[in-house]
Design a protein around this motif. Structure first.
Motif, PDB file in Angstrom:
ATOM      1  N   PHE A   6       0.838  -1.199   0.000  1.00 25.37           N
ATOM      2  CA  PHE A   6       0.000   0.000   0.000  1.00 25.37           C
ATOM      3  C   PHE A   6       0.874   1.251   0.000  1.00 25.37           C
ATOM      4  O   PHE A   6       1.899   1.313   0.671  1.00 25.37           O
ATOM      5  CB  PHE A   6      -0.897  -0.001   1.243  1.00 25.37           C
ATOM      6  CG  PHE A   6      -1.494   1.335   1.571  1.00 25.37           C
ATOM      7  CD1 PHE A   6      -2.417   1.918   0.718  1.00 25.37           C
ATOM      8  CD2 PHE A   6      -1.129   2.013   2.729  1.00 25.37           C
ATOM      9  CE1 PHE A   6      -2.969   3.166   1.021  1.00 25.37           C
ATOM     10  CE2 PHE A   6      -1.673   3.255   3.041  1.00 25.37           C
ATOM     11  CZ  PHE A   6      -2.593   3.835   2.175  1.00 25.37           C
ATOM     12  N   GLY A   7       0.436   2.267  -0.760  1.00 30.53           N
ATOM     13  CA  GLY A   7       1.066   3.591  -0.710  1.00 30.53           C
ATOM     14  C   GLY A   7       0.029   4.618  -1.125  1.00 30.53           C
ATOM     15  O   GLY A   7      -0.669   4.422  -2.115  1.00 30.53           O
ATOM     16  N   SER A   8      -0.095   5.688  -0.341  1.00 29.67           N
ATOM     17  CA  SER A   8      -1.133   6.682  -0.666  1.00 29.67           C
ATOM     18  C   SER A   8      -0.639   7.685  -1.697  1.00 29.67           C
ATOM     19  O   SER A   8      -1.425   8.330  -2.373  1.00 29.67           O
ATOM     20  CB  SER A   8      -1.553   7.429   0.596  1.00 29.67           C
ATOM     21  OG  SER A   8      -0.453   8.172   1.106  1.00 29.67           O
ATOM     22  N   ASP A   9       0.704   7.827  -1.796  1.00 27.21           N
ATOM     23  CA  ASP A   9       1.310   8.874  -2.617  1.00 27.21           C
ATOM     24  C   ASP A   9       0.955  10.257  -2.065  1.00 27.21           C
ATOM     25  O   ASP A   9       0.944  11.239  -2.791  1.00 27.21           O
ATOM     26  CB  ASP A   9       0.893   8.792  -4.090  1.00 27.21           C
ATOM     27  CG  ASP A   9       2.086   8.945  -5.037  1.00 27.21           C
ATOM     28  OD1 ASP A   9       3.121   9.464  -4.592  1.00 27.21           O
ATOM     29  OD2 ASP A   9       1.961   8.554  -6.205  1.00 27.21           O
ATOM     30  N   TYR A  10       0.682  10.309  -0.739  1.00 26.85           N
ATOM     31  CA  TYR A  10       0.402  11.594  -0.103  1.00 26.85           C
ATOM     32  C   TYR A  10       1.449  12.609  -0.542  1.00 26.85           C
ATOM     33  O   TYR A  10       2.604  12.290  -0.613  1.00 26.85           O
ATOM     34  CB  TYR A  10       0.440  11.439   1.426  1.00 26.85           C
ATOM     35  CG  TYR A  10       0.148  12.725   2.163  1.00 26.85           C
ATOM     36  CD1 TYR A  10      -1.151  13.127   2.399  1.00 26.85           C
ATOM     37  CD2 TYR A  10       1.193  13.545   2.601  1.00 26.85           C
ATOM     38  CE1 TYR A  10      -1.419  14.318   3.060  1.00 26.85           C
ATOM     39  CE2 TYR A  10       0.928  14.737   3.257  1.00 26.85           C
ATOM     40  CZ  TYR A  10      -0.374  15.121   3.479  1.00 26.85           C
ATOM     41  OH  TYR A  10      -0.648  16.289   4.116  1.00 26.85           O
ATOM     42  N   ALA A  11       1.119  13.859  -0.887  1.00 24.55           N
ATOM     43  CA  ALA A  11      -0.146  14.524  -0.741  1.00 24.55           C
ATOM     44  C   ALA A  11      -0.973  14.508  -2.031  1.00 24.55           C
ATOM     45  O   ALA A  11      -1.930  15.273  -2.136  1.00 24.55           O
ATOM     46  CB  ALA A  11       0.093  15.971  -0.327  1.00 24.55           C
TER      47      ALA A  11
END
Lengths: 340, 267
Positions: free
Chosen positions: A269-274
């Protein structure tokens, strides 16, 4: 910590986040402007409307913003901050090891900050790897092969200069190599997004873990073929996961392909925030089911156990995190916004 | 009014012919992808086409291919006296625009930008992917019609041409599939097998499932990229300026007129 509807607590390690400064004050040229504009287009295109940010906040957000979005409003227990310098585009760099480390110092138990280097710097790159290890004790690096460097408009993981750097990483115990394939521009005769170099590098450096961010997109099919042959190649879900909102069926097909070819132990999993915030991503992911027809065609399932692996256990293994000990540590230090 | 009608007709001519230019990555016409932003025809039959890709960083080699594709298609219209192609907001835009409008050949311009190498490798790769995607539509269509595996893998070209498909996607892809078979020299005579592999081999009945599994991966990747590009293009195209007299027919055709309620709510 993500709490499931039936009360189970799921450990979340966000494998791909940024602490960037893409503000106009920091842009060196039109490329810097276009770079953050492109990120913003990804953000506006794939976020649910209630999670859209104003442009100015997106360009540069504060230490409080990232802490709140990941750990207070978001379910992350820990996050890996990736470094993307882009020194040809930004005066003080876009996402820098030093600035991220300063930010992370407020909550060291929650952040892992990765470094970065540019093999085209030759000897200097090798010196810089030593510097990062000695001063920041990095465990991983982010490689952006499309980065411009003077006359060069990109590089490949199997360039001889890159191999020298990876040899040093191996020696120093920098084991996790996150790879982001952007468009390498020259020569035009090659596929700009080719992932073939991952194949060479992963074969030649068996002791390093190769985490290909965005699961090789836009070369998902080529990436799957490589990942099935190489035991040390992993798929990062950033960019693919947000489709779970805008195009859930596409996401189902993609995750089914990844489960079939890459396997449940090697998806991160990775959100790539922001670009996106983990709150809505994790919530939708936990409640997501692959439609029956797709699951049957590929013969795969996305069970709760598999989701738990993807959300945190797989990345914890790569970064040597004892999840039970970490949970105990974090429960003794609940999230709070520091007084300004 | 008569002249205005004539000009509108010529503009539509140009839009029509532009649908023959495809994005190599997605195997979709650039007009379907809404990449073409503006078509202008001057009084002396000079055509100007402006196009923009979903991001500043889209593959420059594809930008070159699409720009030269536009030039070739528009030049082929009998009434056209000259063509200017303009790629907007792209990291290699100046090079692409200088190249495509210089009057020199594609290969000459292209070789300058890749140390003399030919475009072969990348064109080959994306033709193979286009082939996969088109063939999968045909194979799945036939399977859905209840044709047996043995019948499908042995089907001659003449039989495929006579199949009465009803699905929209099968009807759209059949001519495109036949075209790539012919261009590639994989099948052209009536008795040639309609379903060769890209390397020109045959598919054994027992291998069809695995073969379809591979085509499926290609298709999912392409559809995913297509969805991404469409979304990014839509986001970017919000900036498009509509002329002073309001949107014209082609603005609607190009899908660049935002829905009414969205205009006030832009962030």
């Amino acid at each position: 910590m993500y709490k499931t509807p039936d009360g189970k607590e799921i450990f979340v390690l966000d494998g791909h986040t940024h602490f960037w400064d893409g503000s106009p004050e920091n842009q060196s040229n039109v490329h810097g402007k276009q770079f953050i504009d492109c990120f913003y287009a990804y953000h506006t295109n794939l976020s649910p409307p209630e999670h859209l940010w104003e442009k100015a906040r997106f360009e540069k957000y504060s230490e409080d913003d990232i802490y709140r979005d990941l750990f207070v409003d978001g379910p992350d227990d820990m996050a890996i901050i990736q470094t993307t310098v882009l020194r040809d585009f930004y005066k003080n760099g876009f996402g820098c090891l030093e600035r991220s480390t300063d930010m992370a110092r407020r909550h060291p138990e929650r952040f892992i900050v990765n470094g970065s280097f540019d093999p085209r710097d030759g000897e200097k790159a090798l010196e810089y790897i030593h510097y990062m290890k000695e001063n920041f004790d990095i465990q991983g690096v982010k490689m952006y092969t499309a980065e411009w460097n003077g006359g060069s408009k990109g590089w490949a993981l199997n360039d001889p200069a890159a191999y020298k750097c990876f040899e040093l990483c191996e020696k120093l115990g920098i084991k996790n190599i996150h790879v982001h394939k952007g468009p390498t521009i020259i020569p035009l005769s090659k596929d700009a997004f080719s992932v073939d170099d991952v194949d060479y590098a992963a074969t030649d450096f068996q002791n390093l873990n190769w985490i290909v961010e965005h699961c090789g997109l836009p070369r998902l099919d080529d990436f799957c073929w490589i990942a099935v042959q190489e035991t040390n190649v992993y798929a990062g879900l950033a960019v693919a996961l947000p489709f779970i909102h805008a195009r859930p069926r596409y996401f189902a097909e993609v995750i089914a392909e990844l489960l079939f070819w890459v396997g449940e132990d090697k998806i991160l999993f990775g959100s790539d925030y922001a670009i996106w915030t983990p709150g809505w991503l994790v919530d939708k992911f936990w409640n997501f089911q692959i439609p029956d027809d797709i699951a049957q065609e590929r013969g795969v399932q996305l069970t709760d156990e598999i989701k738990e692996k993807i959300l945190g256990l797989n990345a914890a293994r790569l970064y040597g995190i004892d999840v039970e000990a970490k949970k105990k540590q974090l429960s003794g230090a609940p999230v709070q916004i520091a007084a300004e | 009014m008569l002249i205005a009608n004539l000009m509108a007709e010529r503009e539509l001519d140009v839009w029509d012919c532009l649908s023959a230019v495809s994005d190599p990555e997605l195997d979709e016409p650039i007009t379907d992808m809404n990449f073409v932003e503006r078509v202008e025809v001057s009084d002396d039959m000079e055509v100007r086409v402006e196009f923009r890709l979903p991001t500043y960083w889209c593959s420059p080699n594809f930008a070159f291919l699409m720009a030269f594709g536009i030039r070739a298609e528009v030049t082929a219209l009998p009434w056209v006296r000259g063509v200017t192609v303009h790629l907007k907001d792209h990291c290699l835009g100046d090079d692409v625009n200088d190249g495509v409008n210089s009057g020199r050949s594609f290969h000459e311009i292209f070789a300058e930008n890749c140390d003399g190498a030919a475009l072969g490798e990348v064109v080959e790769k994306f033709m193979a992917k286009a082939f996969d995607r088109r063939q999968e539509v045909m194979l799945l269509g036939l399977k859905a019609m209840g044709r047996s595996v043995e019948e499908i893998v042995a089907m001659p070209l003449a039989t495929l041409k006579r199949v009465r498909f009803t699905g929209e996607e099968e009807l759209r892809q059949l001519p495109r599939y036949l075209d790539i078979l012919a261009v590639r020299g994989l099948a052209s005579a009536e008795e040639d097998p309609a379903f060769p592999t890209w390397q020109g081999g045959r598919i054994a009945p027992d291998d069809l499932v695995a073969h379809l599994g591979r085509l499926r991966s290609t298709r999912i990747n392409m559809e995913f990229n297509g969805a991404l590009c469409r979304g990014l293009a839509k986001t970017r195209y919000k900036e498009v300026e509509i002329g002073a007299d309001g949107p014209t027919l082609v603005d609607f055709m190009a899908g660049r007129v935002p829905p009414r309620q969205a205009t006030g709510a832009r962030r």
